[in-house]
Design an enzyme around this catalytic site. Structure first.
Site, PDB file in Angstrom:
ATOM      1  NE  ARG A   1      16.866  54.712 -78.777  1.00  0.00           N
ATOM      2  CZ  ARG A   1      16.089  53.662 -79.015  1.00  0.00           C
ATOM      3  NH1 ARG A   1      15.963  53.201 -80.234  1.00  0.00           N
ATOM      4  NH2 ARG A   1      15.442  53.065 -78.038  1.00  0.00           N
TER       5      ARG A   1
ATOM      6  CB  THR B   1      12.756  61.620 -84.012  1.00  0.00           C
ATOM      7  OG1 THR B   1      13.971  61.827 -83.268  1.00  0.00           O
ATOM      8  CG2 THR B   1      11.937  62.891 -83.976  1.00  0.00           C
TER       9      THR B   1
ATOM     10  CG  ASP C   1      16.699  52.019 -71.184  1.00  0.00           C
ATOM     11  OD1 ASP C   1      17.863  52.017 -70.735  1.00  0.00           O
ATOM     12  OD2 ASP C   1      16.251  52.945 -71.873  1.00  0.00           O
TER      13      ASP C   1
ATOM     14  CG  ASP D   1      16.220  53.348 -67.616  1.00  0.00           C
ATOM     15  OD1 ASP D   1      16.989  54.306 -67.386  1.00  0.00           O
ATOM     16  OD2 ASP D   1      15.121  53.481 -68.199  1.00  0.00           O
TER      17      ASP D   1
END
Ligand code: URA
Length: 209
Positions: free
Chosen positions: A104, A108, A200, A203
């Site tokens: 990703r 954006t 996340d 992560d």
């Protein structure tokens, strides 16, 4: 229209609370993500077709059920999807595993495909696309586009936590596929994170930042 199911079994809800807790470390996060995927696999495979075969028990000849040879492919979206594969493989050990690499763009939030490696007979297989987080739906939509382009027709999407925005976008783009999530959260924040979410997932699974 495909199915949409929130798999909120008490064991799944309990384990998901541990994943959401920021105090949960990498080792526990990894183990519990797979445990949830394992419990979800039980429900996601509920409609697998069976056939009758004749066998002999030690007592008598009988007709019994066997899975009707529908072969399975598990396709994690890299990298966080890897965190759900082992849990599903525990229930379906003969499944093949394909990989789709999406990243990703952090500015954006638009997903890009950079790696696709699938079993050669993907068109013959029941495909489970796995990714812990369904946020905007962009990666899931692109991954399923990539699979359909290569002939897959029988696809289910399985995630741990989803946002309503992602569910809507995915079901609009791919109305034919079944979507399973362990939790439907409130929405996305301005950084594209699911709220309350779990942060996340990549992560937290791999201990990166
Ligand atoms: N991806 C993640 O890992 N977490 C989110 O909250 C959204 C997307």
């Amino acid at each position: 229209m495909g199915k949409f199911q929130v798999l909120d079994h008490p064991l799944i809800q309990h384990k998901l609370t541990i994943l959401r807790n920021k105090k949960t470390g990498t080792k526990a996060f990894r183990e519990i993500a797979n445990e949830i995927a394992n419990l979800m696999a039980y429900e996601v495979t509920r409609d697998m077709p069976l056939e009758d075969i004749t066998i002999e028990t030690p007592v008598t000849k009988t007709t019994a059920k066997k899975l009707a040879g529908k072969k399975v492919a598990i396709v994690p979206i890299l990298r966080a999807g890897i965190g759900m594969v082992d849990g599903i493989l525990q229930l379906i050990p003969a499944a093949k595993v394909g990989h789709i690499g999406m990243y990703r763009d952090e500015e954006t939030l638009v997903p890009h495909e950079y790696f696709v490696k699938l079993p050669a007979d993907i068109d013959q297989r029941q495909v489970f696309v796995v990714d812990p987080m369904l946020a905007t739906g962009g990666s899931a939509i692109m991954a399923i586009d990539a699979l359909k382009k290569r002939g897959a027709t029988n696809i289910k999407f399985v995630c741990l936590v989803s946002a309503p925005e992602g569910i809507k976008a995915l079901r609009e783009a791919h109305p034919d596929i079944d979507v399973y999530t362990a939790a439907l959260d409130e929405g996305l924040n301005e950084d594209g994170y699911i709220v309350p979410g779990l942060g996340d997932a990549g992560d937290r699974l791999f201990g990166t930042r």
